[in-house]
Design a protein around this motif. Structure first.
Motif, PDB file in Angstrom:
ATOM      1  N   VAL A 150       0.836  -1.204   0.000  1.00 35.81           N
ATOM      2  CA  VAL A 150       0.000   0.000   0.000  1.00 35.81           C
ATOM      3  C   VAL A 150       0.866   1.247   0.000  1.00 35.81           C
ATOM      4  N   ILE A 151       1.857   1.267   0.872  1.00 39.68           N
ATOM      5  CA  ILE A 151       2.726   2.446   0.966  1.00 39.68           C
ATOM      6  C   ILE A 151       3.529   2.635  -0.316  1.00 39.68           C
ATOM      7  N   ALA A 152       4.039   1.550  -0.869  1.00 43.58           N
ATOM      8  CA  ALA A 152       4.835   1.662  -2.092  1.00 43.58           C
ATOM      9  C   ALA A 152       4.030   2.316  -3.201  1.00 43.58           C
ATOM     10  N   TYR A 153       2.769   1.917  -3.338  1.00 41.97           N
ATOM     11  CA  TYR A 153       1.947   2.478  -4.403  1.00 41.97           C
ATOM     12  C   TYR A 153       1.612   3.939  -4.136  1.00 41.97           C
ATOM     13  N   LEU A 154       1.152   4.240  -2.918  1.00 39.54           N
ATOM     14  CA  LEU A 154       0.745   5.613  -2.614  1.00 39.54           C
ATOM     15  C   LEU A 154       1.927   6.580  -2.682  1.00 39.54           C
ATOM     16  N   GLU A 155       3.067   6.173  -2.159  1.00 39.73           N
ATOM     17  CA  GLU A 155       4.216   7.071  -2.160  1.00 39.73           C
ATOM     18  C   GLU A 155       4.768   7.268  -3.565  1.00 39.73           C
ATOM     19  N   ALA A 347       9.797   8.326  -2.042  1.00 36.61           N
ATOM     20  CA  ALA A 347       9.900   7.473  -3.238  1.00 36.61           C
ATOM     21  C   ALA A 347      10.844   8.040  -4.280  1.00 36.61           C
ATOM     22  N   GLY A 348      11.870   8.731  -3.828  1.00 37.25           N
ATOM     23  CA  GLY A 348      12.841   9.281  -4.766  1.00 37.25           C
ATOM     24  C   GLY A 348      13.658   8.229  -5.488  1.00 37.25           C
ATOM     25  N   ALA A 350      12.372   4.988  -5.998  1.00 35.41           N
ATOM     26  CA  ALA A 350      11.470   3.887  -6.311  1.00 35.41           C
ATOM     27  C   ALA A 350      11.573   3.474  -7.776  1.00 35.41           C
ATOM     28  N   GLN A 351      11.735   2.183  -7.980  1.00 32.58           N
ATOM     29  CA  GLN A 351      11.834   1.640  -9.332  1.00 32.58           C
ATOM     30  C   GLN A 351      10.470   1.547  -9.999  1.00 32.58           C
ATOM     31  N   SER A 352       9.441   1.269  -9.200  1.00 33.96           N
ATOM     32  CA  SER A 352       8.081   1.195  -9.718  1.00 33.96           C
ATOM     33  C   SER A 352       7.127   1.374  -8.549  1.00 33.96           C
ATOM     34  N   ASP A 353       5.818   1.355  -8.847  1.00 35.84           N
ATOM     35  CA  ASP A 353       4.848   1.495  -7.762  1.00 35.84           C
ATOM     36  C   ASP A 353       4.675   0.197  -6.978  1.00 35.84           C
ATOM     37  N   ARG A 354       5.470  -0.808  -7.294  1.00 36.44           N
ATOM     38  CA  ARG A 354       5.485  -2.044  -6.508  1.00 36.44           C
ATOM     39  C   ARG A 354       6.760  -2.186  -5.688  1.00 36.44           C
ATOM     40  N   GLY A 355       7.621  -1.181  -5.760  1.00 37.05           N
ATOM     41  CA  GLY A 355       8.843  -1.218  -4.980  1.00 37.05           C
ATOM     42  C   GLY A 355      10.081  -1.284  -5.852  1.00 37.05           C
ATOM     43  N   GLY A 356      11.162  -1.728  -5.254  1.00 37.07           N
ATOM     44  CA  GLY A 356      12.432  -1.751  -5.962  1.00 37.07           C
ATOM     45  C   GLY A 356      13.146  -0.422  -5.851  1.00 37.07           C
ATOM     46  N   THR A 357      14.448  -0.440  -6.154  1.00 38.36           N
ATOM     47  CA  THR A 357      15.273   0.748  -5.976  1.00 38.36           C
ATOM     48  C   THR A 357      16.089   1.027  -7.226  1.00 38.36           C
ATOM     49  N   ILE A 358      16.097   2.292  -7.638  1.00 43.96           N
ATOM     50  CA  ILE A 358      16.968   2.743  -8.716  1.00 43.96           C
ATOM     51  C   ILE A 358      18.251   3.242  -8.071  1.00 43.96           C
ATOM     52  N   ARG A 368      19.406  12.422  -3.792  1.00 45.05           N
ATOM     53  CA  ARG A 368      18.169  11.980  -3.139  1.00 45.05           C
ATOM     54  C   ARG A 368      17.070  11.585  -4.126  1.00 45.05           C
ATOM     55  N   LEU A 369      17.368  11.612  -5.425  1.00 45.25           N
ATOM     56  CA  LEU A 369      16.348  11.276  -6.411  1.00 45.25           C
ATOM     57  C   LEU A 369      17.036  10.631  -7.608  1.00 45.25           C
ATOM     58  N   THR A 370      16.545   9.464  -8.009  1.00 46.97           N
ATOM     59  CA  THR A 370      17.172   8.747  -9.126  1.00 46.97           C
ATOM     60  C   THR A 370      16.163   8.369 -10.208  1.00 46.97           C
ATOM     61  N   ARG A 371      14.941   8.838 -10.108  1.00 45.85           N
ATOM     62  CA  ARG A 371      13.911   8.478 -11.064  1.00 45.85           C
ATOM     63  C   ARG A 371      14.021   9.290 -12.356  1.00 45.85           C
ATOM     64  N   THR A 372      13.434   8.785 -13.402  1.00 41.53           N
ATOM     65  CA  THR A 372      13.304   9.542 -14.644  1.00 41.53           C
ATOM     66  C   THR A 372      12.140  10.509 -14.487  1.00 41.53           C
ATOM     67  N   LEU A 373      12.358  11.741 -14.889  1.00 38.03           N
ATOM     68  CA  LEU A 373      11.346  12.772 -14.704  1.00 38.03           C
ATOM     69  C   LEU A 373      10.137  12.505 -15.597  1.00 38.03           C
ATOM     70  N   GLU A 374       8.962  12.815 -15.048  1.00 37.96           N
ATOM     71  CA  GLU A 374       7.713  12.699 -15.789  1.00 37.96           C
ATOM     72  C   GLU A 374       6.830  13.897 -15.457  1.00 37.96           C
ATOM     73  N   ALA A 375       5.888  14.179 -16.343  1.00 38.08           N
ATOM     74  CA  ALA A 375       4.991  15.310 -16.131  1.00 38.08           C
ATOM     75  C   ALA A 375       4.280  15.170 -14.789  1.00 38.08           C
ATOM     76  N   GLY A 376       4.256  16.253 -14.040  1.00 34.38           N
ATOM     77  CA  GLY A 376       3.630  16.266 -12.723  1.00 34.38           C
ATOM     78  C   GLY A 376       4.614  16.189 -11.575  1.00 34.38           C
ATOM     79  N   MET A 377       5.821  15.729 -11.834  1.00 29.05           N
ATOM     80  CA  MET A 377       6.820  15.654 -10.773  1.00 29.05           C
ATOM     81  C   MET A 377       7.301  17.059 -10.395  1.00 29.05           C
ATOM     82  N   ALA A 378       7.570  17.258  -9.128  1.00 32.52           N
ATOM     83  CA  ALA A 378       8.124  18.514  -8.635  1.00 32.52           C
ATOM     84  C   ALA A 378       9.453  18.215  -7.956  1.00 32.52           C
ATOM     85  N   VAL A 379      10.495  18.933  -8.361  1.00 34.74           N
ATOM     86  CA  VAL A 379      11.837  18.681  -7.847  1.00 34.74           C
ATOM     87  C   VAL A 379      12.517  20.000  -7.509  1.00 34.74           C
TER      88      VAL A 379
END
Length: 443
Positions: A150-155, A347-348, A350-358, A368-379
């Protein structure tokens, strides 16, 4: 600030999105209800003094309530969410006012007078509930279980800001920009670090319990301490430079802004500040959908190393400075982080909404952030250059001393360091720089 009717409409859309996310999160975890306590007061050991209350971020994601310990939220797919609102009988402390505002029409609201009363309004079977909170939030059988699915998805989904959330962050940025301008005026008037801090709080109309983090107010060499919060009570004889990293809050959302100023507008330190500022704006322009934030961090090292080379602070090329780690001695932190309900939003990695780490790039442990940027993200985008004795001495120990122009470094050390930070929202097109937008509005 947008008209109240606009905010109400944005909030209605925001709540619809939260309902959708909650339904998916509960399905993944095998639960029927989402139960979120607002949090409780914590008391100091061997004392009756409480620590400053901090609301559960999972709670304030739903409602603009940040000073309501002992309240609970219950969300069940297909039903209106319930707000169990603690309004105690109390003559020792200020009591929260009755629920009001644009959010209230979306909830079934139950007002309780004691924390224990909440239990009769919670779902009957705690085992069917995903209860998100801290251990101190236990009420009878309702102990937070914080199910990972639950937390992985919401975060993970919290990285994508709704239009309502962007509006809240814009308002926080407006408050922060106004307070930063007041702080700069205080610096130029010769105030102490403590005095500047008080001016900032007054301009923001927020104190330590309202601000999203502890203000960094650093004059001269103190700018070389990344999280400097001591705040000298008396001004130095010569205020050469000023670094301020300070934010503001609005309805639970944060801004995070850093600026650096020189006393001498015609001096070399001001020229260095201007160079970092120009590079920082180019980095903000890289906040584009599909761009790897890790690459933005690595690009920042190269850009800052070029500035070091231009100002003759290093004796090697920018490429060599990055490859050998010399740039890291001058820029030892990450380029930024997610921001929103929390200053360092979740979730900076987070590999996916099911968990995992980038993973972080090798040799860059503080990103503190390793994700690929997508519309809606604030950094945040916050490059810096600092003159830190410990890190510079380590270069000598590694045999990299000849890479540094020590005479030039000595000339800049009395100024401490430089950091420029903006809050930027990634869109489907040009990035939205909330910080620059609000400073421009001040003229």
């Amino acid at each position: 600030m947008s008209p109240k009717s606009d905010i109400a409409a944005l909030y209605a859309q925001h709540q619809d999105i939260l309902q959708q996310r909650t339904a998916e999160a509960l399905q993944r975890g095998g639960f029927e209800h989402l139960v979120v306590p607002s949090g409780t007061l914590h008391y100091q050991v061997f004392d009756d003094r409480d620590y400053p209350y901090a609301v559960n971020p999972q709670f304030k994601a739903w409602v603009p309530l940040t000073r309501n310990p002992g309240s609970w939220l219950v969300a069940t797919p297909g039903q209106r969410p319930k707000m169990i609102y603690l309004q105690p009988f109390d003559y020792w402390h200020a009591v929260p006012e009755a629920p009001n505002g644009y959010w209230t029409e979306h909830f079934d609201i139950v007002v309780i007078r004691t924390p224990e009363e909440a239990q009769q309004h919670l779902p009957r079977d705690p085992a069917r509930c995903a209860i998100l909170g801290e251990p101190q939030g236990t009420l009878g059988a309702f102990a937070p279980n914080n199910p990972p699915a639950v937390i992985a998805y919401l975060e993970y989904q919290r990285a994508y800001k709704t239009a309502y959330e962007v509006a809240m962050m814009r308002e926080a940025s407006r408050i922060g920009a106004r307070a930063h301008r007041a702080a700069e005026r205080a610096f130029r008037a010769g105030a102490s670090e403590f005095g500047i801090h008080l001016v900032y709080c007054q301009a923001a109309l927020q104190d330590a319990n309202d601000l999203p983090y502890n203000n960094i107010v650093a004059l001269n060499e103190h700018g070389a301490v990344l999280h400097y919060t001591d705040r000298d009570r008396l001004p130095p004889k010569d205020s050469r430079s000023f670094l301020i990293d300070a934010g503001a809050s609005f309805h639970g959302y944060a801004c995070d802004i850093t600026r650096t100023y020189a006393r001498d507008a015609a001096g070399e330190f001001q020229a260095l500040v201007d160079a970092v500022d120009g590079a920082q704006q180019a980095m903000c322009a890289q906040v584009r959908a599909g761009f790897d934030y890790r690459q933005l961090h690595l690009d920042a090292h190269l850009a800052l190393a070029r500035i070091l080379n231009d100002f003759r602070l290093i004796n090697v090329s920018a490429e060599v400075a990055v490859e050998t780690g010399v740039s890291g001695a001058f820029f030892p932190h990450g380029i930024g982080h997610g921001i929103g309900l929390q200053v360092h939003d979740v979730a900076g990695f987070a590999q996916s909404d099911r968990g995992g780490t980038i993973p972080k790039p090798p040799g860059h442990p503080y990103l503190r952030l390793t994700r690929t940027l997508e519309a809606g993200m604030a950094v945040t985008i916050e490059p810096g250059l600092y003159f830190i004795d410990m890190l510079l001495e380590e270069l000598k120990d590694k045999g990299l001393g000849p890479s540094v122009n020590w005479e030039r470094v000595a000339a800049f050390k009395p100024f401490g360091g430089i950091r420029i930070e903006d809050d930027v929202v990634c869109t489907d097109g040009d990035p939205l720089n909330l910080t620059r937008e609000q400073f421009a509005a001040l003229g």
